[in-house]
Design an enzyme around this catalytic site. Structure first.
Site, PDB file in Angstrom:
ATOM      1  N   ASP A  24     -26.731 -55.924  -0.645  1.00 18.09           N
ATOM      2  CA  ASP A  24     -26.652 -54.498  -0.971  1.00 18.09           C
ATOM      3  C   ASP A  24     -25.812 -53.822   0.105  1.00 18.09           C
ATOM      4  O   ASP A  24     -26.032 -54.052   1.300  1.00 18.09           O
ATOM      5  CB  ASP A  24     -28.048 -53.864  -0.996  1.00 18.09           C
ATOM      6  CG  ASP A  24     -28.930 -54.446  -2.096  1.00 18.09           C
ATOM      7  OD1 ASP A  24     -28.388 -55.024  -3.051  1.00 18.09           O
ATOM      8  OD2 ASP A  24     -30.167 -54.328  -1.988  1.00 18.09           O
TER       9      ASP A  24
ATOM     10  N   ASP B 192     -36.296 -55.789 -14.229  1.00 17.72           N
ATOM     11  CA  ASP B 192     -37.176 -55.543 -13.088  1.00 17.72           C
ATOM     12  C   ASP B 192     -38.617 -55.766 -13.527  1.00 17.72           C
ATOM     13  O   ASP B 192     -39.069 -55.181 -14.519  1.00 17.72           O
ATOM     14  CB  ASP B 192     -37.036 -54.096 -12.595  1.00 17.72           C
ATOM     15  CG  ASP B 192     -35.716 -53.862 -11.876  1.00 17.72           C
ATOM     16  OD1 ASP B 192     -35.025 -54.851 -11.593  1.00 17.72           O
ATOM     17  OD2 ASP B 192     -35.389 -52.696 -11.600  1.00 17.72           O
TER      18      ASP B 192
END
Length: 268
Positions: free
Chosen positions: A131, A12
């Site tokens: 997701d 990330d």
């Protein structure tokens, strides 16, 4: 030809820096994504994902410079996701040196981004990240998934980092994405993400069965056995993980050695 199962570390990034901690003690700069990616490369990673969580569009320059450095220094495929909203965004990232882009919320908001991107840059460049969250709300059109505890549910696509439900059935959406030209599905279950209890195998297997393109399982790895379950019971083509690699619980090499010892084809 037997296709090898891929192991993919995810980093990330915010403003071009790695935001999750890492255990590597001898790094010159623990926040440098290129140095970390190089470490994973040395461990035998099959590719690396950079997820840009920089909020604003103005700071996109940081990720572009990271990608061009990574492309110069690394010899493994690089996928970049986060904040991609337009064909121009995709083009900038690919031009900087990314091999693939991952689109998530924007693909739901504007599905033509999948088809236009696939036509312009090739299906292999377009990863659709999905997701999902379990739902028991009434939805007669949804795909019924049988859970290990004997109950049933369906899986709803959620967007904006998992915060916003869409009412869209996950299995139908991945089929739609494939038809539109997606080259791969990156599936994260919010039920297991961050739990270290293993992948959500019920939806991973259902999605893998529903499409013919590769499926990357994400969300929930805590043990070496979880990777094995992901590619066997979950039927995934690849497994993505972040914290277990960053914090040194095991290396990419450990995972591949474990899988190979259990008869799973991997590139060692």
């Amino acid at each position: 030809m037997v296709l090898t199962k891929r192991i993919i570390p995810c980093l990330d990034l915010k403003d071009g820096r790695v935001v999750k901690g890492t255990h590597f003690v001898d790094l010159r700069d623990a926040g440098d994504p290129v140095e970390l990616a190089e470490r994973y490369n040395e461990q035998g990673a099959d590719e690396v994902v950079f997820l840009d969580i920089t909020a604003s569009k103005e700071q996109r320059g940081a990720i572009l410079s990271v990608i061009s450095r990574a492309a110069d220094q690394l010899f493994l495929p690089l996928t970049v996701g986060g904040g991609i909203r337009t064909i121009d965004d995709i083009q900038q990232l690919l031009r900087a040196g990314a091999d693939k882009v991952s689109i998530n919320t924007s693909a739901i908001k504007d599905p033509s981004l999948i088809s236009d991107g696939a036509v312009r840059f090739g299906n292999q460049c377009i990863v659709v990240a999905v997701d999902v969250r379990r739902s028991t709300a009434a939805n007669p059109d949804a795909t019924v998934i049988h859970l290990p505890d004997g109950t049933t549910c369906w899986y709803e696509v959620v967007i904006y980092g998992g915060s916003t439900p869409t009412g869209i059935d996950a299995v139908r959406w991945v089929q739609d994405a494939e038809e539109r030209g997606a080259g791969e599905i990156l599936l994260t279950s919010m039920e297991t993400d961050g739990t270290k209890n293993g992948f959500d195998l019920a939806i991973t297997a259902a999605v893998s069965d529903a499409v013919s393109i590769p499926v990357i399982a994400s969300g929930g790895v805590g043990t070496l056995a979880d990777f094995y379950d992901g590619v066997t019971a979950g039927k995934a083509d690849a497994c993505l993980a972040a914290s277990v690699f960053h914090y040194g619980e095991f290396t990419v090499r450990d995972v591949k050695t474990y899988l190979a010892g259990r008869g799973v084809p991997v590139r060692l």
